[in-house]
Design a protein around this motif. Sequence first.
Motif, short mmCIF file in Angstrom:
data_model
loop_
_atom_site.label_atom_id
_atom_site.label_comp_id
_atom_site.label_asym_id
_atom_site.label_seq_id
_atom_site.Cartn_x
_atom_site.Cartn_y
_atom_site.Cartn_z
N THR A 33 0.57 6.03 -6.85
CA THR A 33 0.59 6.27 -5.40
C THR A 33 -0.42 7.31 -4.96
O THR A 33 -0.57 7.56 -3.76
CB THR A 33 1.99 6.69 -4.93
OG1 THR A 33 2.30 7.98 -5.46
CG2 THR A 33 3.04 5.70 -5.40
N ASN A 86 7.49 1.81 -9.76
CA ASN A 86 6.65 1.07 -8.82
C ASN A 86 6.10 -0.19 -9.49
O ASN A 86 5.69 -0.16 -10.64
CB ASN A 86 5.46 1.94 -8.39
CG ASN A 86 5.90 3.24 -7.74
OD1 ASN A 86 6.61 3.24 -6.74
ND2 ASN A 86 5.48 4.36 -8.32
N GLN A 100 6.51 0.14 -3.66
CA GLN A 100 7.54 1.14 -3.92
C GLN A 100 8.92 0.67 -3.51
O GLN A 100 9.89 1.42 -3.63
CB GLN A 100 7.20 2.44 -3.18
CG GLN A 100 5.90 3.09 -3.64
CD GLN A 100 5.55 4.32 -2.83
OE1 GLN A 100 4.95 4.24 -1.77
NE2 GLN A 100 5.91 5.49 -3.35
N ASP A 101 9.03 -0.58 -3.02
CA ASP A 101 10.31 -1.08 -2.53
C ASP A 101 10.69 -2.43 -3.15
O ASP A 101 11.27 -3.29 -2.50
CB ASP A 101 10.31 -1.18 -1.01
CG ASP A 101 9.17 -2.05 -0.47
OD1 ASP A 101 8.52 -2.75 -1.27
OD2 ASP A 101 8.95 -2.03 0.76
N TYR A 126 0.25 -1.77 -5.25
CA TYR A 126 1.54 -1.30 -5.75
C TYR A 126 2.59 -1.40 -4.66
O TYR A 126 2.29 -1.36 -3.46
CB TYR A 126 1.45 0.15 -6.27
CG TYR A 126 1.08 1.19 -5.22
CD1 TYR A 126 2.08 1.81 -4.45
CD2 TYR A 126 -0.24 1.57 -5.02
CE1 TYR A 126 1.75 2.76 -3.50
CE2 TYR A 126 -0.57 2.52 -4.08
CZ TYR A 126 0.43 3.12 -3.32
OH TYR A 126 0.11 4.06 -2.37
#
Length: 525
Positions: free
Chosen positions: A161, A79, A101-102, A99
């Motif tokens: 997360t 991340n 995640q992609d 943050y």
Amino acid sequence: MKRAIFIGAIVVLSAVVTAINFNSSEESAVNFENAIKITPNLVKMRQPMTANSGGNVLITADSIDDDHLPAITRDPSGNIVVTWTTEYSLLDGDIGFAYSQDGGSTWTGYMLLLDGKEEYSDCAAVYGNKYEGGGEFTGIWGVYLDPLNEQLGFYRMSDITNTETWEFYYWVSTYENPTYACISDDTWYNEFNYDITGPTNMEIHDEDYGGGIPGCPSHWYVDGAVEQGGVQYFDAQSELLTAPASDPDMVCIHDSNPAQTEDDFVYLTWQYSGPDGNKIVLKKIVPNIEPDIEYTPYQQYIGEGTNPNIGASGDNVVVVYMSGGNVVAAYSSDRGETWATSTIGPGKYPAVYMSGSNAYCAYINNGNLYLVESNDGGATWGSPQQINDVDGSVVEEENAVDIHPAGIVWTDNRNGNYDIYFASGAAAPVLNVASISGGFGVSAVIENIGTGDASDVQWSIDITGGIVLKGHAEGTIASLPAGSSTTVSSGLVLGIGPVTVTVTADGASKTASGFMLGPLVLGVS
């Protein structure tokens, strides 16, 4: 030699607290103890954070106040993590986190609300499970300071997360006029005088030693298990004049051996403003030789200028800084033993990272953000590429830019106030340990999930626990193109009993458990 040491259990509070000074100190290096653990007041940012048509992402979409001092890293799970300072007034501020995640397309953000003026948050990916001592913490470790209450703090997040895993602390003793704090990826070292093992970081504050040292640089070792506390070394100037200091930066180097050796060290750099002008200080701390920032045998001025930023990889190290209206690079290919310089071009407030012999420098010129690459360790540089998609929108101030293999972040004023923006950087490799399997020995799949090819990838496999007679292997992957993967193997291993398998590939790490039965490693999961 002067030291400050913290020993004792962490104190836990159930509510947000302000400054507490449990001890006063007649000398600057004694009578510190413990840290306060804070229950954070986290507020989730509600506005969507997505990329525009030019690829720039507004991170602080929820903020109507001015945001400064962005920092970026990538956590061990892949991340992208960004932190920054939001300033409400001269006496009030907080720090924020986001943050993705992609790969940076969409973001989730939070503000940490505390009393005081929290600022200079910096974050790093740490891998305690790769090294001996200091506990097994793996995740994000960060630092911050509060000049209003004269406090220094740190935080750690095992899962970015999941905010339930976010922990925030500050040291109970106060520090006069704290001005800067920084940390770097893969920071995990043992300090042998007090046997403290864990992350290290830098900060600058005024010391009262010897009649007073304004802007004194300090280097910390903190127990990664958050049980023993930490050790602070400050530079009392007996070897090299380095204060008043400003704008520090650091970068960490490790070999593949879990045990600390002389191949594990950290570079520190900062600006020294002396009677003869501004100089760039470079110190290399090899903890197995000398952990004290004052007495390290590796210290020198490497240039005349301001606002240094450092990157390193293997034997290569580059320091970029401002000098005479230009961005200049001091570079070395022998671990800082010898140095040369090159000129990148007109600009201000540079930031840099390295991968192998490739160096990537971001800097500001005439209100725009540029990225330039060197393929020969900093000796020569290519053509600059503009990153911001609104001309003239980049704020020209100290630490307005940070760069990492995960991308670039900067302070931008296109919306009428200061915001933090993100963009993908140059094509760069991102390594990941995809899987670990057993059988006769251990094998692991290492993949390059980044956008650039990787070369000279250092990997290691370590089997610990049980009775292990032979459980270490290491090697180098000559080339790993973007999007590809390869399998590495331990070869013959010998042992018996429950074990932990740790596989590393440059900055990436993965662990698994299993059972050794002679040369077999069974039930790996």
